[in-house]
Scaffold this active site. Structure first.
Site, mmCIF file in Angstrom:
data_model
loop_
_atom_site.group_PDB
_atom_site.id
_atom_site.type_symbol
_atom_site.label_atom_id
_atom_site.label_comp_id
_atom_site.label_asym_id
_atom_site.label_seq_id
_atom_site.Cartn_x
_atom_site.Cartn_y
_atom_site.Cartn_z
ATOM 1 N N HIS A 100 2.496 -19.089 -11.319
ATOM 2 C CA HIS A 100 3.656 -18.290 -11.698
ATOM 3 C C HIS A 100 4.960 -18.932 -11.251
ATOM 4 C CE1 HIS A 100 0.562 -15.304 -12.519
ATOM 5 N NE2 HIS A 100 1.392 -14.986 -13.467
ATOM 6 N N ARG A 122 -6.211 -21.083 -12.045
ATOM 7 C CA ARG A 122 -4.958 -21.674 -12.537
ATOM 8 C C ARG A 122 -4.045 -22.131 -11.412
ATOM 9 N NH1 ARG A 122 -1.864 -16.388 -15.154
ATOM 10 N NH2 ARG A 122 0.045 -17.572 -14.957
ATOM 11 N N ARG A 141 6.522 -5.605 -19.519
ATOM 12 C CA ARG A 141 5.146 -5.575 -19.015
ATOM 13 C C ARG A 141 5.149 -4.822 -17.696
ATOM 14 N NH1 ARG A 141 1.961 -11.030 -17.727
ATOM 15 N NH2 ARG A 141 3.373 -11.166 -15.960
ATOM 16 N N GLU A 190 -5.914 -10.968 -22.146
ATOM 17 C CA GLU A 190 -5.951 -12.149 -21.279
ATOM 18 C C GLU A 190 -7.255 -12.244 -20.489
ATOM 19 O OE1 GLU A 190 -2.608 -12.005 -18.540
ATOM 20 O OE2 GLU A 190 -2.816 -9.862 -18.247
ATOM 21 N N CYS A 193 2.035 -14.669 -25.613
ATOM 22 C CA CYS A 193 3.129 -14.826 -24.655
ATOM 23 C C CYS A 193 2.752 -15.780 -23.522
ATOM 24 C CB CYS A 193 3.600 -13.479 -24.109
ATOM 25 S SG CYS A 193 2.324 -12.608 -23.200
ATOM 26 N N ASN A 221 -2.438 -17.944 -20.434
ATOM 27 C CA ASN A 221 -2.520 -18.557 -19.094
ATOM 28 C C ASN A 221 -3.730 -18.011 -18.338
ATOM 29 O OD1 ASN A 221 -0.065 -19.562 -19.864
ATOM 30 N ND2 ASN A 221 1.113 -18.091 -18.686
ATOM 31 N N ASP A 222 -3.867 -16.684 -18.374
ATOM 32 C CA ASP A 222 -5.027 -16.093 -17.710
ATOM 33 C C ASP A 222 -6.284 -16.222 -18.557
ATOM 34 O OD1 ASP A 222 -4.376 -15.170 -15.096
ATOM 35 O OD2 ASP A 222 -2.998 -13.766 -16.028
HETATM 36 C C1 PEP Z 1 -0.607 -15.067 -19.309
HETATM 37 O O1 PEP Z 1 -1.536 -14.832 -18.529
HETATM 38 O O2 PEP Z 1 -0.686 -15.873 -20.261
HETATM 39 C C2 PEP Z 1 0.680 -14.379 -19.144
HETATM 40 C C3 PEP Z 1 1.638 -14.449 -20.049
HETATM 41 O O3 PEP Z 1 0.858 -13.694 -17.993
HETATM 42 P P1 PEP Z 1 1.143 -14.396 -16.594
HETATM 43 O O4 PEP Z 1 1.298 -15.883 -16.837
HETATM 44 O O5 PEP Z 1 2.371 -13.774 -16.050
HETATM 45 O O6 PEP Z 1 -0.081 -14.079 -15.822
HETATM 46 MG MG MG Z 2 -1.429 -13.135 -17.185
#
Ligand code: PEP
Ligand code: MG
Length: 540
Positions: free
Chosen positions: A188, A461, A329, A427, A498, A450-451
């Site tokens: 993050h 990650r 969110r 996710e 996203c 991402n998740d």
């Molecule tokens: C994701 O997981 O892709 C996402 C947009 O949320 P974050 O990166 O804040 O976990």
């Molecule tokens: Mg996420």
């Protein structure tokens, strides 16, 4: 001239003085590379130094103001001899192979939360003391207090690691870029750097003696030059100017639509972390806010932000976006995003722990406060609410029921409330498989790649050492995205991305062909993507 290589977080160039800072994240990093015996020795050495410091402070205070005010330092000294406290620190070091600083910090937090739960004002006052004394020992272990304060001029930060809550508190006006020794390009902190368009590298083995030296952070070639040769410096200054010229060229795209030559459209929205980023979103031509990561508002604060404080922030975002949609969110706290005031106990597998919607469904007081603030902001423009980390229909229904009851409550109180669309982050692999059922519960999906990559490929990650395994291009991920888009559309639900994959220009055509409705990306990625989208012809 020195050169150190790293891994890219954000391509771009920064030129400025390097400011080296030590282990900002060492309190929360476990396990250690050292043996438990060695960590116990480090703890003992820091503990006796802390006791000496406290004794000196006690004597000074006695001379200046008398013994009763100095008693507090004696209480702190006694805590450092408390059998239960010592046993807890040693236990964490021995059973988790943790660093001494982590063990001290975690014990401080655990004891503070245990004291706060006891209904006795004496015990509750010990909450602050145990945290204070633990921070003192942790500071000795990390050497934190010995550091010089940040200078007034702009700088490139070099630091062992940065937690999201530390990153969010950096002075954005002065920070030209940063390099970290540890950490991962998918964390993050990295996401925050991208949102702010700050060039950054990870896995850089910098030398602490470079503090104060002129440096070039070359995010395009993933390296840092310290004391650069004059020719290199002028080349890089020229490149920096070229980047700025390209950025201003792209400004002509700012108010254009996101439509390909053959008429296929997709909406480009911005990912932001606070109301301060709305300017960046508008400047880069965002047609909406596709993801407001609200947890960063919580990470910045010393105390849990009140409903009123949150309402003012959300309202500012909505008003500034002037009729463009804003997707907020709900609190995605947990894993690497920690706020001390929630007293989250350390977890063996934080990414699989009490994160996001799980936390909110347990801490309904916090959740209701946020939902009320969002609903109140919805009276000022189009607002959507989005729940993170969903794995089941039951979670969505539980979250929606709380949202509905907040709406009823506000209306009863006479508050204006708009109509809020409801969506979820897709996710987790469970959400992908259940996409058809979930789509019938909500207005939209936003795929958090991402998740999704982390949980599907079973690759942390946060772990920079596994960067080669963290592969968004894995066929499983693209297949999942296609499956989710089809399941969503079959059930009348809109779907966007996203996560960081949404900003990868190499995948834009694929996403357009899949029929995605929206891509929400860091503000700086919008105009280059718009330029690309407008040049594509899918009929060919
Ligand atoms: C994701 O997981 O892709 C996402 C947009 O949320 P974050 O990166 O804040 O976990
Ligand atoms: Mg996420």
């Amino acid at each position: 001239m020195h050169k150190a290589a790293g891994k890219p977080i954000l391509a771009g160039i920064a030129i400025g003085r390097l400011r080296v800072r030590r282990g900002a994240d060492s309190r929360t990093s476990a396990p250690s590379g050292l043996s438990p015996e060695r960590e116990l020795e480090r703890f003992e050495a820091a503990r006796s130094l802390a006791k000496e410091q406290l004794e000196r402070l006690r004597q000074e205070m006695c001379e200046q103001v008398g013994t009763s005010d100095a008693d507090i330092f004696q209480v702190h000294q006694l805590m450092l001899d408390d059998e239960d406290y010592l046993a807890a620190v040693r236990y964490i070091i021995e059973t988790q192979s943790a660093t001494a600083e982590y063990a001290v910090w975690a014990t401080g937090e655990n004891f503070a939360s245990a004291f706060s739960a006891i209904e006795d004002s004496d015990m509750q006052s010990r909450e602050a003391d145990v945290r204070d004394v633990s921070n003192r020992v942790a500071d000795i272990l990390t050497g934190r207090k010995a550091e010089r304060p940040f200078p007034d001029d702009s700088f490139i930060l070099a630091v062992d690691d940065l937690t999201p809550s530390q990153a969010v508190q950096l002075d954005r006006g002065k920070l030209l870029g940063f390099v970290t020794r540890r950490g991962s390009a998918n964390s993050h902190t990295a996401i925050l750097a991208r949102a702010l368009n700050i060039p950054a590298l990870t896995a850089v083995d910098f030398d602490e003696n470079w503090d104060g030296h002129l440096a070039i952070l070359d995010g395009c070639n993933s390296c840092v030059y310290v004391d650069p040769e004059p020719e290199l410096l002028s080349d890089m200054e020229e490149k920096l100017q070229e980047n700025l010229r390209e950025r201003s060229r792209l400004q002509s795209m700012k108010h254009k639509s996101d439509v390909t030559l053959d008429g296929t459209s997709i909406a480009l929205h911005a990912n932001i972390a606070s109301d301060r980023d709305v300017g960046l979103a508008l400047q880069n031509g965002a047609h909406g806010i596709g993801l407001l990561r609200s947890e960063f508002i919580f990470l910045e604060a010393e105390q849990c932000p009140t409903e009123e404080q949150q309402f003012r922030i959300y309202r500012r975002v909505v008003e500034t976006m002037a009729g463009k949609s804003v997707t907020i969110r709900t609190l995605d706290i947990g894993a690497d995003k920690e706020a001390a005031y929630f007293h989250l106990p350390p977890e063996p597998n934080p990414a699989l722990g009490r994160r996001a919607i799980r936390f909110c469904l347990q801490r309904r007081d916090v959740f209701r406060q946020q939902l009320r603030a969002i609903l109140r902001a919805s009276a000022f423009g189009p607002v959507s609410v989005m729940f993170p980390m969903i794995v089941s229909v039951e979670e969505v229904r539980a979250a929606r029921a709380i949202l509905d009851s907040c709406r009823v409550e506000l209306i009863r109180e006479g508050c204006a409330v708009g109509s809020v669309e409801v969506g979820i982050m897709v996710e987790t692999p469970a959400a992908v498989v259940m996409a058809g059922e979930l789509a019938r519960e909500v207005d939209f999906f936003s795929i958090g790649t991402n998740d999704l990559v982390q949980y599907t490929l079973a690759v942390d990650r946060q772990n920079g050492d596994l960067a080669d395994l963290y592969n968004p291009g894995h066929p499983a991920i693209l297949r999942m995205i296609r499956y989710v888009v089809d399941a969503a559309h079959r059930n009348g639900c809109r779907v966007g991305i996203c996560g960081s994959m949404g900003g990868d220009p190499a995948l834009t055509e694929t996403f357009l062909r899949m029929g995605l409705d929206k891509l929400s990306v860091p503000p700086a990625a919008i105009l280059p993507l718009r330029s690309l989208i407008r040049s594509l012809d899918l009929s060919k």
